[in-house]
Design an enzyme around this catalytic site. Structure first.
Site, short mmCIF file in Angstrom:
data_model
loop_
_atom_site.label_atom_id
_atom_site.label_comp_id
_atom_site.label_asym_id
_atom_site.label_seq_id
_atom_site.Cartn_x
_atom_site.Cartn_y
_atom_site.Cartn_z
N HIS A 75 -5.37 -3.22 5.54
CA HIS A 75 -4.84 -3.61 4.24
C HIS A 75 -5.97 -4.15 3.37
CE1 HIS A 75 -2.13 -4.99 1.19
NE2 HIS A 75 -2.42 -6.27 1.40
N ASP A 97 0.83 -1.21 0.00
CA ASP A 97 0.00 0.00 0.00
C ASP A 97 0.86 1.26 0.00
OD1 ASP A 97 -2.22 -1.69 0.12
OD2 ASP A 97 -2.13 -1.74 2.30
#
Length: 127
Positions: free
Chosen positions: A62, A35
């Protein structure tokens, strides 16, 4: 240990370590480097700066909307990004894993990104 999904495995490992009597909150953490890399890359492209020079905090989980890139805290600062740009970059970061999977035409996941994660871990351990 590298494992997915980080949202689930970090608390599970914490409980296992607690039962074993070896839990240390300062030594267990979850990192979603994928990410961070997505956010840095998308930001750099829009801000027209080198990815290697970008520092981009990403907090949350996530998975989808739990991923929160903090573009307001990114360095170098960019005054060229509008509120619409930030919204679009946030959405793209939140869907970055899906974008990778779709680019692979459904023939795999983002597991190749683990090589990049290992690089980060090795670099961090050496410093």
């Amino acid at each position: 240990m590298i494992s997915n999904p980080v949202n689930s495995t970090v608390p599970i490992v914490a409980e296992i370590f607690k039962k074993a009597g070896i839990y240390d909150e300062k030594k267990l953490f979850g990192v979603t480097i994928l990410d961070v890399v997505c956010a840095k890359t998308f930001y750099a492209g829009k801000a027209k700066v080198l990815v290697s020079g970008v520092n981009m905090p990403v907090v949350g989980g996530h998975a989808g909307i739990t991923i929160l890139p903090l573009f307001s805290q990114a360095t170098p600062k960019s005054n060229a990004l509008s509120d619409e740009d930030i919204k679009a970059l946030t959405k793209r970061t939140q869907e970055g894993g899906t974008e990778v999977v779709e680019a692979k035409a459904g023939k795999g996941s983002t597991t190749l990104s683990m090589a990049l994660v290992l690089d980060f871990i090795v670099l961090a351990a050496g410093s």
